[in-house]
Design an enzyme around this catalytic site. Structure first.
Site, short mmCIF file in Angstrom:
data_model
loop_
_atom_site.label_atom_id
_atom_site.label_comp_id
_atom_site.label_asym_id
_atom_site.label_seq_id
_atom_site.Cartn_x
_atom_site.Cartn_y
_atom_site.Cartn_z
CE LYS A 1 79.84 -4.33 67.43
NZ LYS A 1 78.52 -4.44 67.47
CD GLU B 1 73.91 0.60 62.59
OE1 GLU B 1 74.64 1.87 63.28
OE2 GLU B 1 74.39 -0.64 62.66
CB SER C 1 83.69 -1.11 67.41
OG SER C 1 84.12 -0.90 68.75
CG HIS D 1 53.41 -9.95 63.60
ND1 HIS D 1 52.57 -9.02 64.08
CD2 HIS D 1 52.66 -10.44 62.77
CE1 HIS D 1 51.66 -8.92 63.52
NE2 HIS D 1 51.34 -10.08 62.88
CG ASN E 1 79.23 -2.14 64.18
OD1 ASN E 1 79.02 -3.25 64.55
ND2 ASN E 1 79.95 -1.40 64.85
#
Ligand code: ARG
Length: 492
Positions: A278, A285, A272, A151, A280
């Protein structure tokens, strides 16, 4: 060029609507070799002379060498364009015989089967590399304690390597699925013709053999109408990319500043345009979203075949784009994940620190009570639950910081033969390292268990590699053989 019945030319916009040329460039090579095998068989069976065969084969060889000389824009698909090219080069008397006892219906599915057969071998090889990368990184990190989550809440103490090995097992099952579907793909539909075979004496086994197929698809309706093997293949890709999606999601979470367990190597990050700080994890993704795309390709394919009648319908053409797209996306995604895994930096101190202050050793403490004091697990669960509550109420202090009085109060409500100092001793002895040592059940993150997993996965990779190489060699060998046969006929 096939318009023997309709006398009017196709309208340009209809031609564009009907065209499958967008995908057909990826099956052109297979259409050429398929046509060579078919023509050789026709000659061997006495349907075309050696002179005619020579003309056909030399036109096909020319198409192989310079595929751009095909006038693809003028035709509905690559089969039509290739036949037109052959007829133009070799004349209608020779080239016009190439399509004897064949139809685009068996031809298209023949080409796709050869393409997917190659795709499976490539994907399996890339997958073997990725699994090996995971196992190698696991081997390097097998003693680094890390929290496990259920969880997304802290659950038990584990290791980073145990996670890597879990991915490796999942991908090995994906490999197994792909490996099995290959048998169903590698069967030749050629010679089934439009739907019902031919009255011309042909040898379907001969063309299957020349093209490196294991066998023929016996029933001519089945050979031209069925797409289940492609659906099965696309399903395995959808499952495979969902495994990759889970790995990507774990890595994304663990590479946040809040977790800080891992850091992606710079070439596998994006930045970014606005926020200078940033770094990323865009490739990961996109790995998540690719899984959605492959799944939707499968759903498109299922939708297209649903309730189609037996026998070729043009709807089947639209299976090609999602199918070939799913192959390409999956292969790219596996390779990206392979680079990410091999270049990942692992922040061992951060992992250990998070594990050391966590309540994730609670279950280990309860199990020690069960083992050492022979009390029911349910009672131990309550006692340790009370200890955790106490620690949380004192400002989330770690369990080792609890005092004798806390142990006394946790035990108070239970009729058990456990003294507070005995409980304190168990708590104080339970470090993340001890937790891993004590957890010996098969498949757990215990060091010996992990070593066993590493061994069996390594063996599994090497077995699959041998099998994949054998398959690829068989296909290459058949194509080399076909090329030699073509050359012989051309030189005779
Ligand atoms: N372009 C077609 C496809 O991709 C080839 C088969 C066409 N067959 C036919 N009967 N119209 O499926």
């Amino acid at each position: 060029m096939y318009r023997s019945r309709p006398t009017e030319k196709l309208k340009d916009d209809v031609l564009r609507f009907l065209s499958s040329m967008g995908q057909d460039h990826s099956i052109l090579y297979y259409d050429i070799v398929g046509s060579e095998a078919h023509s050789i068989m026709l000659h061997e069976k006495g349907h075309i002379t050696h002179g005619e065969l020579k003309k056909i084969l030399s036109a096909l060889e020319e198409a192989k060498k310079s595929p751009t000389s095909l006038r693809t824009e003028d035709y509905e698909d690559i089969h039509e364009a290739l036949e037109a090219f052959v007829i133009k080069r070799s004349g209608i008397d020779a080239g016009g015989k190439m399509h004897t006892a064949r139809s685009r219906n068996d031809q298209v599915v023949l080409d796709i089967r050869m393409k997917i057969r190659d795709d499976i071998n490539q994907i399996c090889a890339a997958l073997a590399n990725l699994v090996q990368g995971l196992v190698e990184r696991a081997e390097e990190n097998k003693q680094v304690p890390m929290l496990m989550y259920t969880h997304l809440q802290q659950a038990q103490i584990g290791t980073f390597s145990h996670f890597l090995l879990s991915y490796a097992y999942g991908l090995m099952r994906d490999m197994e699925r792909l490996y099995l579907v290959y048998h169903r793909i590698n069967q030749s539909p050629l010679g089934a013709c439009a739907i019902g075979g031919s009255s011309i004496a042909i040898d379907r086994k001969r063309t299957a053999m020349l093209l490196g197929f294991d066998s023929i698809i016996k029933n001519s309706i089945d050979a031209t109408s069925s797409r289940d093997a492609f659906l099965e293949y696309a399903s395995t890709l959808a499952i495979l990319t969902s495994t990759l999606g889970r790995i990507a999601e774990d890595f994304i979470i663990w590479s946040t500043t809040e977790f800080g367990y891992i850091e992606l190597a710079e070439p596998y990050t994006s930045t970014s345009s606005a926020m200078p700080q940033k770094k990323n994890s865009d490739p990961l993704e996109l790995t998540r979203s690719k899984s959605a795309i492959v799944t939707s390709n499968l759903v498109s394919m299922l939708g297209i075949v649903k309730a189609l009648p037996s026998g070729y319908s043009r709807d089947l053409q639209d299976i090609k784009a999602p199918l070939i797209g799913a192959s390409a996306i999956t292969l790219d995604t596996i390779k990206i994940m392979d680079h990410v895994v091999r270049s990942l930096q692992i922040n061992k101190e951060r992992m250990l620190q998070a594990a050391s202050i966590s309540y994730a050793i609670a279950l280990d403490i309860a199990e020690q009570l069960v083992m050492q004091k022979k009390i029911p697990f349910r009672t131990a669960h309550r006692i340790v639950g009370a200890l955790v509550n106490k620690a949380a109420s004192k400002g989330n202090i770690s369990l080792v910081k609890l005092e004798f009085a806390d142990a006394t109060s946790a035990l108070k409500a239970h009729k058990v033969d456990v003294k507070p100092d005995e409980l304190m001793k168990i708590i104080n002895g339970m470090t993340p390292e001890k937790s891993l040592e004590a957890r010996k059940s098969s498949g757990s993150p215990n060091l010996l268990e992990q070593e066993e997993m590493i061994k069996s996965l390594s063996q599994g990779i090497s077995n699959y590699r041998t099998g994949i190489q054998k398959r690829s060699k068989m296909v290459e060998g058949s194509f080399d053989n076909l090329e030699r046969t073509v050359r012989n006929y051309l030189e005779l």
